[in-house]
Design a protein around this motif. Structure first.
Motif, PDB file in Angstrom:
ATOM      1  N   ILE A   1     -12.894  38.662 -35.308  1.00 49.09           N
ATOM      2  CA  ILE A   1     -14.140  38.159 -35.906  1.00 49.09           C
ATOM      3  C   ILE A   1     -14.753  39.203 -36.819  1.00 49.09           C
ATOM      4  O   ILE A   1     -15.171  38.917 -37.951  1.00 49.09           O
ATOM      5  CB  ILE A   1     -15.134  37.749 -34.798  1.00 49.09           C
ATOM      6  N   VAL A   2     -14.794  40.449 -36.337  1.00 49.94           N
ATOM      7  CA  VAL A   2     -15.370  41.540 -37.126  1.00 49.94           C
ATOM      8  C   VAL A   2     -14.559  41.777 -38.397  1.00 49.94           C
ATOM      9  O   VAL A   2     -15.120  41.986 -39.478  1.00 49.94           O
ATOM     10  CB  VAL A   2     -15.433  42.834 -36.284  1.00 49.94           C
ATOM     11  N   LYS A   3     -13.236  41.730 -38.283  1.00 48.14           N
ATOM     12  CA  LYS A   3     -12.369  41.999 -39.423  1.00 48.14           C
ATOM     13  C   LYS A   3     -12.560  40.972 -40.539  1.00 48.14           C
ATOM     14  O   LYS A   3     -12.574  41.323 -41.727  1.00 48.14           O
ATOM     15  CB  LYS A   3     -10.904  42.002 -38.973  1.00 48.14           C
ATOM     16  N   PHE A   4     -12.709  39.699 -40.173  1.00 48.66           N
ATOM     17  CA  PHE A   4     -12.766  38.646 -41.182  1.00 48.66           C
ATOM     18  C   PHE A   4     -14.180  38.177 -41.522  1.00 48.66           C
ATOM     19  O   PHE A   4     -14.423  37.700 -42.639  1.00 48.66           O
ATOM     20  CB  PHE A   4     -11.933  37.443 -40.726  1.00 48.66           C
ATOM     21  N   TYR A   5     -15.127  38.315 -40.602  1.00 43.27           N
ATOM     22  CA  TYR A   5     -16.463  37.762 -40.838  1.00 43.27           C
ATOM     23  C   TYR A   5     -17.591  38.774 -40.676  1.00 43.27           C
ATOM     24  O   TYR A   5     -18.737  38.471 -41.010  1.00 43.27           O
ATOM     25  CB  TYR A   5     -16.716  36.571 -39.896  1.00 43.27           C
ATOM     26  N   GLY A   6     -17.304  39.955 -40.109  1.00 46.57           N
ATOM     27  CA  GLY A   6     -18.340  40.965 -39.941  1.00 46.57           C
ATOM     28  C   GLY A   6     -19.015  40.895 -38.582  1.00 46.57           C
ATOM     29  O   GLY A   6     -18.867  39.920 -37.833  1.00 46.57           O
ATOM     30  N   PHE A   7     -19.780  41.925 -38.269  1.00 51.95           N
ATOM     31  CA  PHE A   7     -20.444  42.026 -36.970  1.00 51.95           C
ATOM     32  C   PHE A   7     -21.425  40.888 -36.663  1.00 51.95           C
ATOM     33  O   PHE A   7     -21.492  40.434 -35.518  1.00 51.95           O
ATOM     34  CB  PHE A   7     -21.162  43.369 -36.854  1.00 51.95           C
TER      35      PHE A   7
END
Length: 393
Positions: free
Chosen positions: A348-354
């Motif tokens: 999720i962090v890699k593709f959409y951010g925190f």
């Protein structure tokens, strides 16, 4: 021969709980070291930790199913010793493949030890109380871990984290070798008693609770894994984030004793239905707010909700399944969710951010709420074929 309820045995069981649940404390530092020292991205780092946790899950499923046929006091210390060797091995390599293998075998060994320890707790006179004591111990242990691990990493380097983790496992192995309860007579009695109960499957109520626990731990692990990275990304500073982790450890001291005191004053079904709501709110503030005070407060709320609610859940499962199988499977349900969290959160962090972690938490919390709500209904309105109820609660 140590009895389960003796002081020495309770000490050994709490040590087993602390060592076996080490990932719940070390996740943000673990992920941070893999990203900053070993130079893996968020997804790869999450996958390595997930390898460890998936192995814990597989091991727990295997050993919890055979719990009544095993002698825990002859197995627990071996598992922790093997895990210690695997962590020590991590200090000697920096390749993804080698680390993945070591993480998997270390997790499998931990899963065996933790599952047998939790199953032994489930056979005690008051599982809720012993699990509450273990919760108090892991709160103290978590604080000491943060205060010890952070300076070690800062002064000696990130690789020393695995040396630290391995040393903890070796200490747990030594303690459980000499103090873990040897209750073969009690085990025989439980096995004989359980033979009078239905031998088929765990009740649907137990499975609903298990599924809810999986959601509970997914939310916790996918957020806590990147708690340190979230703070750094928001520009809060390394020292401020380190202080937040220490406060997180301090606040983890309070929910277990509180849950123990409130054992007969609050219904476990009420606790498990409120937990997902508080979880979703906490993650939204952690992931999306740039305010340091809110970052600290809701980080603390998140761990308090987990420990408080899980103490009640453990007692609930022990009541729903007196054979101890559900209690022994606690690591499986915990670690399955915890295993999904790092890789899910990393992706999720890699593709959409925190910030996207907050929306994912809301979805998972909604599912968790429905599972626990249905379980609560079945507990107090059991079907004619149900064998589990909590009329005394």
């Amino acid at each position: 021969m140590n009895q389960i309820n003796s002081k020495k045995s309770i000490f050994a069981l709490t040590v087993s709980h602390c060592a076996g649940m080490l990932d719940a404390i070390a996740l943000p530092i673990w992920i941070s070291v893999l990203m900053t020292v070993y130079m893996f991205d968020s997804q790869q780092s999450g996958l390595l930790v997930t390898m460890f946790l998936i192995a814990v899950t597989i091991s727990s499923v295997i050993f919890s199913a055979k719990f009544n046929l095993l002698r825990p006091h002859k197995c627990v210390y071996i598992g922790f010793f093997i895990a210690g060797l695997c962590f020590m091995g991590c200090t000697q390599t920096d390749t993804f493949g080698s680390l993945a293998i070591l993480h998997f075998f270390g997790g499998f060994a931990v899963g065996m030890s933790l599952s047998l320890a939790h199953g032994t707790m489930g056979r005690s006179q008051n599982p809720h109380r012993i699990f509450g004591i273990a919760g108090i111990a892991i709160g103290i242990f978590g604080l000491l871990f943060m205060m010890g691990a952070l300076p070690i990493i800062q002064h000696w380097g990130g690789r020393y984290l695995f040396l630290f983790l391995g040393s903890i496992m070796f200490v747990a192995s030594a303690i459980t070798l000499f103090l873990f309860p040897n209750n073969e007579k009690n085990a025989f009695q439980v096995t004989q008693t359980s033979s009078l109960l239905p031998k088929t499957k765990l009740s649907s109520t137990v499975w609903l609770v298990i599924a809810g626990v999986v959601c509970l731990t997914i939310i916790q692990s996918m957020t806590f894994s990147f708690y340190e990275r979230i703070g750094i990304a928001k520009g809060l500073g390394q020292k401020a984030v380190g202080m937040a982790l220490i406060i997180y450890g301090i606040m983890a001291l309070f929910p277990a004793p509180l849950a123990t005191v409130l054992q007969y004053r609050i219904k476990p079904t009420s606790v498990i239905c409120i937990a997902p709501i508080l979880q979703a709110i906490s993650v939204m503030f952690i992931a999306q707010s740039s305010n340091y005070l809110l970052y600290v407060i809701f980080g603390s709320v998140m761990i308090m909700v987990l420990i408080f609610s899980h103490t009640f859940i453990f007692g609930l499962l022990a009541q729903l399944d007196p054979t101890g199988r559900a209690a022994a499977a606690t690591p499986a349900m915990l670690m399955f969710g915890t295993a999904i969290g790092p890789i899910l959160g990393g992706s999720i962090v890699k593709f959409y951010g925190f910030p996207a972690l907050g929306y994912a938490a809301i979805i998972l919390a909604g599912i968790q709420f429905m599972l626990f709500k249905r379980a609560s209904f079945q507990i107090y309105h059991p079907d004619e074929s149900s064998t589990s109820s909590l009329k005394s609660t």
